[in-house]
Design an enzyme around this catalytic site. Structure first.
Site, PDB file in Angstrom:
ATOM      1  N   ASP A 298       0.850  -1.194   0.000  1.00 31.39           N
ATOM      2  CA  ASP A 298       0.000   0.000   0.000  1.00 31.39           C
ATOM      3  C   ASP A 298       0.888   1.248   0.000  1.00 31.39           C
ATOM      4  O   ASP A 298       1.906   1.309   0.689  1.00 31.39           O
ATOM      5  CB  ASP A 298      -0.914  -0.007   1.234  1.00 31.39           C
ATOM      6  CG  ASP A 298      -2.055   0.976   1.106  1.00 31.39           C
ATOM      7  OD1 ASP A 298      -3.208   0.533   0.951  1.00 31.39           O
ATOM      8  OD2 ASP A 298      -1.803   2.208   1.163  1.00 31.39           O
ATOM      9  N   ILE A 299       0.476   2.258  -0.756  1.00 29.03           N
ATOM     10  CA  ILE A 299       1.267   3.481  -0.890  1.00 29.03           C
ATOM     11  C   ILE A 299       1.256   4.315   0.400  1.00 29.03           C
ATOM     12  O   ILE A 299       2.163   5.126   0.621  1.00 29.03           O
ATOM     13  CB  ILE A 299       0.737   4.308  -2.083  1.00 29.03           C
ATOM     14  CG1 ILE A 299       1.799   5.231  -2.639  1.00 29.03           C
ATOM     15  CG2 ILE A 299      -0.529   5.069  -1.722  1.00 29.03           C
ATOM     16  CD1 ILE A 299       1.455   5.821  -3.998  1.00 29.03           C
TER      17      ILE A 299
ATOM     18  N   ASN B  28     -13.019  -3.361   2.233  1.00 29.41           N
ATOM     19  CA  ASN B  28     -14.066  -2.342   2.330  1.00 29.41           C
ATOM     20  C   ASN B  28     -14.984  -2.453   1.116  1.00 29.41           C
ATOM     21  O   ASN B  28     -14.515  -2.624  -0.015  1.00 29.41           O
ATOM     22  CB  ASN B  28     -13.440  -0.951   2.380  1.00 29.41           C
ATOM     23  CG  ASN B  28     -12.707  -0.703   3.686  1.00 29.41           C
ATOM     24  OD1 ASN B  28     -13.206  -1.057   4.752  1.00 29.41           O
ATOM     25  ND2 ASN B  28     -11.523  -0.103   3.624  1.00 29.41           N
TER      26      ASN B  28
ATOM     27  N   VAL C  61     -11.093   2.827  -3.656  1.00 34.20           N
ATOM     28  CA  VAL C  61     -10.667   2.375  -4.990  1.00 34.20           C
ATOM     29  C   VAL C  61     -11.662   1.324  -5.474  1.00 34.20           C
ATOM     30  O   VAL C  61     -11.923   0.326  -4.784  1.00 34.20           O
ATOM     31  CB  VAL C  61      -9.233   1.806  -4.959  1.00 34.20           C
ATOM     32  CG1 VAL C  61      -8.830   1.319  -6.349  1.00 34.20           C
ATOM     33  CG2 VAL C  61      -8.247   2.847  -4.450  1.00 34.20           C
TER      34      VAL C  61
ATOM     35  N   HIS D 226     -10.075  -5.106  -3.447  1.00 28.11           N
ATOM     36  CA  HIS D 226      -8.763  -5.301  -2.827  1.00 28.11           C
ATOM     37  C   HIS D 226      -8.954  -5.777  -1.408  1.00 28.11           C
ATOM     38  O   HIS D 226      -9.851  -5.319  -0.706  1.00 28.11           O
ATOM     39  CB  HIS D 226      -7.908  -4.032  -2.865  1.00 28.11           C
ATOM     40  CG  HIS D 226      -8.621  -2.789  -2.425  1.00 28.11           C
ATOM     41  ND1 HIS D 226      -9.580  -2.170  -3.207  1.00 28.11           N
ATOM     42  CD2 HIS D 226      -8.536  -2.064  -1.298  1.00 28.11           C
ATOM     43  CE1 HIS D 226     -10.038  -1.099  -2.586  1.00 28.11           C
ATOM     44  NE2 HIS D 226      -9.432  -1.017  -1.407  1.00 28.11           N
TER      45      HIS D 226
ATOM     46  N   HIS E 249      -6.946  -5.885   2.105  1.00 27.06           N
ATOM     47  CA  HIS E 249      -5.800  -5.352   2.835  1.00 27.06           C
ATOM     48  C   HIS E 249      -5.258  -6.448   3.754  1.00 27.06           C
ATOM     49  O   HIS E 249      -6.036  -7.133   4.436  1.00 27.06           O
ATOM     50  CB  HIS E 249      -6.217  -4.193   3.745  1.00 27.06           C
ATOM     51  CG  HIS E 249      -6.792  -3.000   3.052  1.00 27.06           C
ATOM     52  ND1 HIS E 249      -6.077  -1.835   2.851  1.00 27.06           N
ATOM     53  CD2 HIS E 249      -8.022  -2.773   2.542  1.00 27.06           C
ATOM     54  CE1 HIS E 249      -6.855  -0.942   2.252  1.00 27.06           C
ATOM     55  NE2 HIS E 249      -8.040  -1.480   2.060  1.00 27.06           N
TER      56      HIS E 249
HETATM   57  P1  5GP Z   1      -9.853   1.389   0.461  1.00 27.64           P
HETATM   58  O1  5GP Z   1     -10.158   2.578   1.324  1.00 27.64           O
HETATM   59  O2  5GP Z   1     -10.467   1.509  -0.914  1.00 27.64           O
HETATM   60  O3  5GP Z   1     -10.190   0.098   1.136  1.00 27.64           O
HETATM   61  O4  5GP Z   1      -8.284   1.338   0.308  1.00 27.64           O
HETATM   62  C1  5GP Z   1      -7.589   1.868  -0.790  1.00 27.64           C
HETATM   63  C2  5GP Z   1      -6.121   1.742  -0.476  1.00 27.64           C
HETATM   64  O5  5GP Z   1      -5.411   1.948  -1.671  1.00 27.64           O
HETATM   65  C3  5GP Z   1      -5.607   2.778   0.543  1.00 27.64           C
HETATM   66  O6  5GP Z   1      -5.024   2.086   1.643  1.00 27.64           O
HETATM   67  C4  5GP Z   1      -4.595   3.584  -0.252  1.00 27.64           C
HETATM   68  O7  5GP Z   1      -3.476   3.975   0.509  1.00 27.64           O
HETATM   69  C5  5GP Z   1      -4.221   2.633  -1.375  1.00 27.64           C
HETATM   70  N1  5GP Z   1      -3.787   3.294  -2.601  1.00 27.64           N
HETATM   71  C6  5GP Z   1      -4.426   4.311  -3.241  1.00 27.64           C
HETATM   72  N2  5GP Z   1      -3.770   4.658  -4.356  1.00 27.64           N
HETATM   73  C7  5GP Z   1      -2.692   3.821  -4.425  1.00 27.64           C
HETATM   74  C8  5GP Z   1      -1.633   3.691  -5.370  1.00 27.64           C
HETATM   75  O8  5GP Z   1      -1.538   4.402  -6.371  1.00 27.64           O
HETATM   76  N3  5GP Z   1      -0.713   2.717  -5.117  1.00 27.64           N
HETATM   77  C9  5GP Z   1      -0.784   1.910  -4.027  1.00 27.64           C
HETATM   78  N4  5GP Z   1       0.179   0.989  -3.876  1.00 27.64           N
HETATM   79  N5  5GP Z   1      -1.775   1.995  -3.114  1.00 27.64           N
HETATM   80  C10 5GP Z   1      -2.722   2.956  -3.318  1.00 27.64           C
END
Ligand code: 5GP
Length: 125
Positions: free
Chosen positions: A39-40, A97, A106, A110, A112
């Site tokens: 994760d970034i 999520n 996103v 995914h 985590h």
């Molecule tokens: P969500 O809130 O959708 O469950 O989590 C999205 C995750 O994607 C977040 O933890 C965020 O830091 C990660 N993320 C968003 N953009 C990028 C990216 O460009 N690269 C990577 N590696 N992770 C990302």
């Protein structure tokens, strides 16, 4: 900005771009059905995302539409990534999520993987 997980798949989402190699990621694992990368913006010392290669918005979309081979391969990939990272003995947490109340940001499924410290209560208070 949370997404609406009932909307159709959007090929412009950031993880679709990672899958197409249009933006970089720190890859941990890849097979026919899944990709895992760091994760970034890590929320724990280990924070890995595992995504299916298919076009699925969320866990809901995936479990409704993916075939059994894709589902089995994806779940096994999540387990393998955690196992290969040595997380089984200390323990880890999985999180997916789905939609606005969960704050999914996103619009590509995914999972985590969080690990590397005591992760505290299951949900933020
Ligand atoms: P969500 O809130 O959708 O469950 O989590 C999205 C995750 O994607 C977040 O933890 C965020 O830091 C990660 N993320 C968003 N953009 C990028 C990216 O460009 N690269 C990577 N590696 N992770 C990302």
């Amino acid at each position: 900005m949370p997404i609406d997980a009932t909307q159709p798949y959007d090929d412009d989402n950031i993880f679709a771009k990672i899958l197409r190699g249009e933006i970089p990621s720190k890859k941990v694992y890849e097979d026919e059905h899944a990709l895992a990368f760091h994760d970034i913006n890590p929320q724990a010392p280990t924070h890995i995302l595992v995504i299916p290669k298919g076009r699925y918005v969320s866990w809901d979309d995936f479990t409704a539409k993916a075939d059994d081979a894709e589902i089995a391969a994806f779940i096994r990939a999540v387990g393998k990534v955690a196992r290969d990272a040595g997380l089984v003995e200390p323990g880890y947490r999985l999180l997916a999520n789905i939609g606005p109340d969960s704050h999914q940001e996103v619009a590509h499924l995914h999972v985590h993987i969080f690990a590397g410290r005591k992760l505290g209560p299951m949900l933020a208070q």
